[in-house]
Each structure stands twice: as C-alpha cells, then as structure tokens.
Design an enzyme around this catalytic site. Structure first.
Site, PDB file in Angstrom:
ATOM      1  N   ARG A  95      26.004  39.471  31.768  1.00 39.85           N
ATOM      2  CA  ARG A  95      25.221  39.218  32.977  1.00 39.85           C
ATOM      3  C   ARG A  95      23.894  39.960  32.886  1.00 39.85           C
ATOM      4  NH1 ARG A  95      27.984  41.794  36.191  1.00 39.85           N
ATOM      5  NH2 ARG A  95      30.062  41.794  35.277  1.00 39.85           N
ATOM      6  N   HIS A 145      36.045  41.173  44.503  1.00 44.16           N
ATOM      7  CA  HIS A 145      36.152  41.159  43.040  1.00 44.16           C
ATOM      8  C   HIS A 145      37.524  41.728  42.685  1.00 44.16           C
ATOM      9  CE1 HIS A 145      34.273  42.448  38.932  1.00 44.16           C
ATOM     10  NE2 HIS A 145      34.732  41.227  38.882  1.00 44.16           N
ATOM     11  N   CYS A 189      37.487  47.147  32.778  1.00 43.46           N
ATOM     12  CA  CYS A 189      38.192  48.397  33.099  1.00 43.46           C
ATOM     13  C   CYS A 189      39.679  48.176  33.332  1.00 43.46           C
ATOM     14  CB  CYS A 189      37.563  49.054  34.326  1.00 43.46           C
ATOM     15  SG  CYS A 189      35.897  49.643  34.016  1.00 43.46           S
ATOM     16  N   ALA A 237      32.843  39.681  24.152  1.00 43.60           N
ATOM     17  CA  ALA A 237      33.359  38.370  23.713  1.00 43.60           C
ATOM     18  C   ALA A 237      34.504  37.988  24.652  1.00 43.60           C
ATOM     19  CB  ALA A 237      33.853  38.458  22.278  1.00 43.60           C
TER      20      ALA A 237
HETATM   21  C1  SPV Z   1      33.187  40.250  34.929  1.00 40.30           C
HETATM   22  O1  SPV Z   1      32.431  40.745  34.074  1.00 40.30           O
HETATM   23  O2  SPV Z   1      33.531  40.843  35.951  1.00 40.30           O
HETATM   24  C2  SPV Z   1      33.713  38.908  34.730  1.00 40.30           C
HETATM   25  C3  SPV Z   1      33.023  38.041  33.781  1.00 40.30           C
HETATM   26  O3  SPV Z   1      34.626  38.533  35.390  1.00 40.30           O
HETATM   27  S1  SPV Z   1      31.505  37.529  34.414  1.00 40.30           S
HETATM   28  O4  SPV Z   1      31.613  36.106  34.620  1.00 40.30           O
HETATM   29  O5  SPV Z   1      30.495  37.854  33.426  1.00 40.30           O
HETATM   30  O6  SPV Z   1      31.226  38.221  35.662  1.00 40.30           O
HETATM   31 MN    MN Z   2      34.844  39.865  37.161  1.00 44.44          MN
END
Ligand code: SPV
Ligand code: MN
Length: 623
Positions: A87, A248, A272, A385
């Site tokens: 991200r 989340h 985590c 990954a």
């Molecule tokens: C996270 O990083 O919390 C994920 C994958 O669940 S993402 O779609 O990159 O947020």
């Molecule tokens: Mn996530």
C-alpha cells in the site's frame, strides 16, 4: 437506455449494452458514462454472475500476461512492479472540504484532488477494455451488506475481486434503485512485464461524499481491489455516521466445552499474525481481514464482508501454518503474487523447504545475491508476497457463520501488535472502556512490509486501523465506546502479543496462539480464574500448563510462564505516557481516554513502589 455514450456501439458492443440494459439504474449509467468518457477505453466488458464471464476474466488475465499458469492446476502467479509491492501511504489521500484537516490522515481538498487525479485519468484506458463488475460486500441479502461496482482495466484486479467477494449482478438487475459503492481503477501504462510503469503518477484517492475511490498507475491489490481496503475507508465513515463498527478484524469461532463455539474478532496491524490466528487448525475460520459489527437487540453481531483471503505468504510453512499450507498445495484456485517462480512452481521465503537459487520474481530474472538499483540484496520472494484464495478452500471454514446474513454473536475481541518489550502474550482487559482505550486505542506496533517505507519502527496504530482511517480519530473512539455502552452483553476484550522478546529472542513459538485462544474462550465462559494486575487479568500457570499439553502436546514450564507474563512496569508506564500524549493532541478525544490511561498509570506506579520494576506473576500471588 437513453444515454448517448452507452449507445455508442464502438465502445459499448451490443452484447454488453444488453447486459447493462438489464439494470435500469440511472446512477449506474451516469457513473459508467462519466468514466467511459474520461478514460476512453476501446471497449467495455460487463461481468455478470455467469460462470462463462468468470472464465472469460480468468482466461483474459492469462492471455494478456497479467497472470501466468503454474504447474499445479488452477494456480497462477502475478507480479507487481518492484516498487509497487505494498500500500502506498504517501499517495493515498482522503478528499475533504476546504480547510478540513483530520489527525493522522493524508488529505487533499476535494476539488483540487479530483482535478489532479481525473486529469491523470484522461484517456488512460485508450486501447484497453474497461471491465465492469458487480458485487456484494458481505453476504447477499444481508442488512449488513453494501453493493458495489468495480471498474478496472486489469483482468488480474477483476479476477481478484471475483475470488475475494461475492458477485451480485443479479441483485442490481432486480433492484434498479440500488445504492452502491464505486471503485474506478486503471493500471495505467504497463511495461513488457505487464507491470504498471508510471509509479510517479500513482494515486489512490477517496471521495467519501461520492462513495467513490479512484486508483491509478498501480496494481498491488491493497491499492486496487476495490472491495478490500478501498471500500474500507468508505465503510468506516458510514459506520461512524450510523453508529456501528467497520473494523480491520478477523472473525473466527473457537471451540469450547460440550461443542460450544464462541465467536471472537481480532484486530492486528498487517503482518502481525492476524491471518494465522484465525487459521489455527483446531478452530473455525470465518474471515481474516474485515468485519462489520452491529448491535442487534443488545447483542454485537458480526459478519465477514469477504469471501476469500488475500494473505501474506512470507514465512508460511507446513509446521506453523498447516491450514494455509494445505490450501496452497491443493488444486483449488489460487493466485500467487510476488513469489519466486522456478520451473512452474512457486517458492517463498521461510517456506521451510529449500528454495531454488534462481527463477523469476518481482525483480524480473533473479539469481541469488542479485542486488537492486539501491544496492540492496533482492530476496527470492518479497516480504509482502501474497496468496489469493477463496474461503471455500479451507477445511476449517465455518460455512454457516460465513453465510449467516444476520452475522454471529461476538463474545470476545482481541487486539494485537508487534511489540517486543511491553505487553504480555495474552491479557484480559478490566472492562469495555479499559479494553477499548488501554488495549485497542493503545496499540503500538513495529512497521512491516505491508506498507511502503521503513520497517521495524514502533508506530501508534489504534485498532490497527490507522492506515485506513477516514474519519476523526476522537470521534471514531467516541462511537466505539458508545457502541459498547448500549450492548446488553459486551464482548470481553483481550490483548495479545506474539512478538515479546528477551535478549533478542522471541519468548513464544508461533503456534502458542492456539493456547491463548482456548484460554480466552474459557475466560469468556468464566471457566478459569486469572490474576489481577494493573493492566488487566493474566492467566494462571495451572490453567495454561494443561492447555499447552492438550492443544499443542507441549510441556510448559514455570520459568517460561514467569518470563512471558511478568509485568514490565516502567515499559508499560512509558507506553501509557506516549499514548496519553498522542490523544492530548486530538481535540475530539472522549474524556474517558485520559481518565483510563491515568488510572492505569497510577495502578502501575503503586505496584512499582511495592514490587520494583519487573514483577512476576508469582510475586503478585504471594503478596
Ligand atoms: C493488509 O495489509 O492489512 C492486508 C492486505 O490485508 S492489503 O490489501 O494490502 O491491505
Ligand atoms: Mn488487512
């Protein structure tokens, strides 16, 4: 359908126009028209719920080179640009009214933000086909769920959406007035490896007012798959407005006495242990990432909004993660992203078997000891990954819970972080407010590879939601506290920490979480006692020892227990002071936050006076 653009047969083939005509929704037509005009695709493909459309997307992703087949049936791999592996916090922005600033949130004034991103979107789909997908975020026909439309020019993104969420064209066709979330994505120009190349023009912008996200020049799923972390910003804002929680969190069932199943949620920062906790082999998985929680007649009920898992593959090995391992070595559909591929097989760091010395990975042709442009050694697979699979592939899936349109009752909530020196492995909070404030709102975690930037830096991450937050943190906490106050039976709040260290060594094995889950389940049903400390209730040795034996067939010693569960007083006081300072800077913070933190600090100081700086559970018991 009167609209002139939709009747432009060159862009909109008759077959696709017919599909859209099944949905007589003006908002939808206006939405599609606007982005067809702006992005100028050569053609359009409308994805219905038909198996042939699913097959078409899968095949086009292969033909187009966005995915490539692996040896095992139904398995493919996909690469993102070497610099597009996570991200992108810097270029992720929430559009706000002029002058409005939100603590911790990257914002841009709405008009200028839209101008900037839509300027970059002009003609971005030339030569491409625009794909339009229809989804349900959450179980179909559920009062928890929202409908959503994804526009993208990436077959990989559409394929991922289709694996991770429920397609629901049919609902749109029967409900012309449907209100929906809108996701617009373009991967932008790609290079010969089919990865987005204009990363400088990468943007992920949220228009909460328009229930819309615009994401361009990126492919990494966390930046592009609309119903995942993009929808999440919108639903957090909606939950605040409507008095529920969009979190989340994983959702899982823990097995207890006499076939009892107790549902728990867990909020952990990315990378985590969240996914591996809800996939502990002895328990029942419902979801690993996003949970909506609503009050129904005084009971907190939760749904998993997803239908699949986009999980971290780094470190997944047969001994520690047998559940995931089985799925990854089955012939069920799976996309492996940013792994090492050699002779048609995927490999990743920490998989517990020898990894080839060369192959293709996120950097291109790869050999051991290869370095990147910055002189950094390139690992076989990227730390972030991932694997993309459907929940139906998991033998431990609680199917009834996943499909329950009214959600399941939530009796416990867990907060966790990557914390080497403060929290014990598991602890129960003293009350709802203590749990929300001193556990959830106090999470600090060392940064990981799930977001671009430096890793290993201790970072404030309330409710593990900070990277996704789209509303004022003070107001978000206020809503959380009030939500619990209204419940007849509040979920019991716990905190866990899998990363506690002493002399640089982890104090726990990865699999120990299976014991903590069973202990929490027993605490919820008041079947075991606990030791009261200034920061909450910790387990008794005599309850953990038999659990280690029965759950893991492991011996658990008093020495291990004492070092894991000792109360690290000065570290805890320092932490509470850091958290106090954070909230002092946020004007809207509810008054309970400072009160709970101050009370905990004085309890810790009291204990420090009597016992010194580090206090073992035995010392507490013998006084
Ligand atoms: C996270 O990083 O919390 C994920 C994958 O669940 S993402 O779609 O990159 O947020
Ligand atoms: Mn996530």
């Amino acid at each position: 359908m009167k609209n002139s653009i939709l009747s432009n047969r060159d862009t909109f083939p008759l077959s696709e126009l017919k599909k859209i005509e099944l949905i007589d929704n003006k908002e939808l037509v206006d939405f599609i028209t606007r982005y067809v005009e702006l992005m100028e695709p050569n053609s359009v493909f409308v994805v219905t719920d038909a198996e042939e459309d699913r097959e078409y997307i899968r095949n086009k992703s292969l033909d187009n080179g966005e995915e490539t087949r692996l040896k095992r049936a139904n398995h493919t791999y996909h690469f993102d640009n070497y610099y597009d592996q996570a991200r992108d916090k810097e270029n992720t922005k929430v559009l706000t009214k002029e002058g409005q600033k939100l603590p911790f949130i990257n914002t841009v004034e709405r008009e200028s933000g839209l101008k900037e991103v839509e300027g970059l979107m002009k003609g971005i789909m030339r030569g491409r086909t625009m794909l339009i997908g229809f989804f349900s975020l959450g179980p179909k026909e559920s009062p928890f769920s929202s409908k959503a439309v994804q526009i993208t020019d990436s077959y990989y993104v559409m394929h991922s959406d289709m694996m991770l969420y429920r397609t629901d064209f049919d609902y749109f066709a029967h409900h012309p007035e449907t209100d929906f979330l809108k996701f617009v994505h373009s991967q932008g120009e790609v290079d010969s490896r089919k990865v987005s190349k204009n990363l400088k023009e990468r943007r992920v912008f949220f228009d909460l007012e328009g229930n819309k996200t615009l994401s361009i020049n990126t492919q990494y799923a966390g930046n592009t798959v609309g119903l995942k972390k993009l929808a999440f910003r919108i639903t957090i804002a909606r939950a605040l407005k409507e008095g529920w929680l969009s979190e989340h969190m994983f959702l899982m069932g823990v097995n207890g006495k006499d076939h009892r199943v107790t549902y728990l949620t867990g909020a952990f920062p990315s990378a985590c242990g969240k996914t591996s906790t809800c996939m502990v082999p002895s328990e029942r998985i419902v979801g690993d990432d996003l949970t909506f929680i609503k009050d129904k007649e005084g009971v907190a009920r939760g749904i998993n909004v997803e239908n699949g898992v986009f999980g971290i593959i780094d470190g997944v090995n047969e001994a520690d993660d047998s559940t995931i391992w089985k799925v990854l070595f089955s012939e069920d559909e799976a996309i492996f992203s940013n792994v090492l591929v050699n002779d048609g097989n995927p490999y990743w760091n920490g998989m517990g078997i020898p990894i080839p010395e060369s192959g293709e990975n996120h950097s291109g042709d790869w050999k051991r000891a290869n370095k990147d442009a910055a002189g950094k050694e390139i690992t076989p697979s990227h730390k972030n990954a991932r694997f993309t699979v459907q929940l139906s592939s998991f033998s431990g899936l609680d199917r009834a819970a996943l499909d329950n349109k009214d959600g399941v009752p939530i009796e416990g909530m867990i907060y966790g972080g990557r914390d080497s020196d403060t929290w014990p492995p598991v602890i129960q909070s003293l009350s709802w407010n203590h749990g929300v404030i001193n556990k959830g709102a106090s999470i600090e975690s060392e940064t990981t590879a799930a977001a671009l930037g430096k890793t290993g830096v201790r970072t404030f991450n309330a409710m593990s939601i900070m990277e996704f937050l789209s509303v004022d943190l003070g107001k978000y906490l206020e809503n959380y506290l009030r939500f619990g106050a209204k419940l007849k039976k509040k979920p019991v709040i716990f905190a866990v920490n899998y990363f506690l260290k002493e002399d640089g060594e982890f104090l726990n094995d990865k699999v120990d979480k299976a014991v903590w889950l069973r202990w929490m389940e027993k605490r919820i049903h008041e079947e075991v006692g606990a030791i009261l400390t200034p920061i909450g209730f910790i387990p008794k040795f005599e309850d953990l020892m038999p659990l280690f034996r029965s759950v893991l067939q492991k011996d658990y010693t008093k020495e291990q227990y004492d070092s894991q569960f000792k109360i690290r007083i000065s570290k805890l006081i320092e932490k509470d002071l850091r958290i106090k300072e954070v909230y002092e800077g946020i004007k809207t913070t509810p008054s309970e936050v400072q009160e709970e933190l101050e009370e905990e600090i004085s309890r810790l100081r009291e204990m420090q006076k009597r016992f010194g700086d580090e206090v073992s559970p035995s010392a507490i018991l013998s006084n």
